[in-house]
Design an enzyme around this catalytic site. Structure first.
Site, PDB file in Angstrom:
ATOM      1  N   SER A 230      68.200  48.317  36.777  1.00 22.10           N
ATOM      2  CA  SER A 230      67.291  49.074  37.625  1.00 22.10           C
ATOM      3  C   SER A 230      67.040  48.360  38.951  1.00 22.10           C
ATOM      4  O   SER A 230      66.969  49.002  40.005  1.00 22.10           O
ATOM      5  CB  SER A 230      65.958  49.322  36.907  1.00 22.10           C
TER       6      SER A 230
ATOM      7  N   ALA B  61      68.257  46.703  31.007  1.00 20.88           N
ATOM      8  CA  ALA B  61      67.915  47.852  31.841  1.00 20.88           C
ATOM      9  C   ALA B  61      67.125  47.432  33.073  1.00 20.88           C
ATOM     10  O   ALA B  61      67.274  48.025  34.146  1.00 20.88           O
ATOM     11  CB  ALA B  61      67.125  48.877  31.031  1.00 20.88           C
ATOM     12  N   TYR B  62      66.293  46.409  32.928  1.00 18.86           N
ATOM     13  CA  TYR B  62      65.527  45.921  34.067  1.00 18.86           C
ATOM     14  C   TYR B  62      66.467  45.427  35.166  1.00 18.86           C
ATOM     15  O   TYR B  62      66.304  45.775  36.345  1.00 18.86           O
ATOM     16  CB  TYR B  62      64.591  44.798  33.629  1.00 18.86           C
ATOM     17  N   GLY B  63      67.450  44.620  34.797  1.00 19.61           N
ATOM     18  CA  GLY B  63      68.394  44.118  35.784  1.00 19.61           C
ATOM     19  C   GLY B  63      69.177  45.233  36.454  1.00 19.61           C
ATOM     20  O   GLY B  63      69.373  45.240  37.673  1.00 19.61           O
TER      21      GLY B  63
END
Length: 255
Positions: free
Chosen positions: A163, A159-161
């Protein structure tokens, strides 16, 4: 205009999200040292002694505590800072963010939603609220914190990537929308940085060694490594820079 005055932020008002520590704190201090009055919004409190130290290094810095993943809290805190700055924020730094480390097949939807809410949606809402006032004045600087994961896959932090890919596209799209109004929207894409966000990874000796092999500078970055780039993007020196996503990664993406 002299070279020194190109980077002078005297008289400017800046708002930095997620500025209590880490990269945001480094950017807030850099802007204050360059002459800007700085407001910080963070879910964590900033001790008065820390604010006093930062202020002594440059211009006054104040903090407003709020959870920017909560839309009501975001609107309230942003309007409070606007009011304190007499309705004018010249520089907005969308730095607030967090990371959940989990591979795609086990990543919970709750962590997915929380990551996108803070890393992307909050940056959009902050930009929209402050951007409207910048458009009215036909001047303003918005600096988003993207990542090397805006360009490369994000192993173990899906999810970080995603986002940070969204932050990159938000940057480009708002830049195209608002350049005709004299508003510059750009992003910094940090690489591996020594902050609380990367404590878990930094504690894995094998992972650290793998990253160092990929970084030509052979070291991780620090918040101070972003200072000059942040001041540049906040200053008149970058008036014809728009929609750029500038890596600060020790050469990681070039290798």
């Amino acid at each position: 205009m002299s070279h020194a005055s190109l980077f002078d932020l005297t008289g400017r008002h800046a708002l930095v999200t997620g500025g209590a520590d880490g990269l945001g704190a480094g950017i807030a201090r850099a802007l204050a040292r360059a002459g800007a009055r700085v407001g910080v919004i963070d879910i964590a409190p900033v001790p008065d002694a820390v604010l006093a130290k930062w202020s002594a290094e440059g211009q006054p810095v104040f903090a407003r505590q709020a959870d920017l993943a909560d839309r009501d809290a975001l609107h309230s805190a942003t309007h409070d800072v606007l009011q304190r700055f007499d309705g004018r924020i010249d520089i907005l730094v969308n730095n607030a963010g967090h990371q959940f480390r989990a591979p795609g097949h086990t990543h919970s939807i709750e962590d997915w939603d929380a990551t996108l809410a803070l890393n992307v949606t909050a940056a959009f809402l902050m930009s929209q609220i402050i951007g409207r006032t910048m458009i009215e004045r036909r001047a303003g600087k918005i600096i988003n914190l993207a990542s090397i994961r805006s360009f490369a896959g994000s192993t173990g932090a899906l999810a970080y990537g995603v986002s940070k890919g969204g932050v990159a596209q938000l940057t480009r799209s708002l830049a195209c929308d608002w350049a005709p109004f004299g508003v510059q929207v750009n992003a910094i894409a940090p690489g591996f940085m020594r902050t609380a966000l990367t404590d878990a990874l930094a504690g894995d000796a094998a992972a650290v060694e793998r990253t160092l092999e990929r970084i030509p500078a052979r070291r991780w970055g620090t918040p101070d490594d972003l200072a000059g780039l942040a001041v540049f993007l906040a200053s008149a020196a970058s008036d014809y820079v728009n929609g750029a996503i500038i890596p600060c990664d020790g050469g990681f993406l070039a290798n």
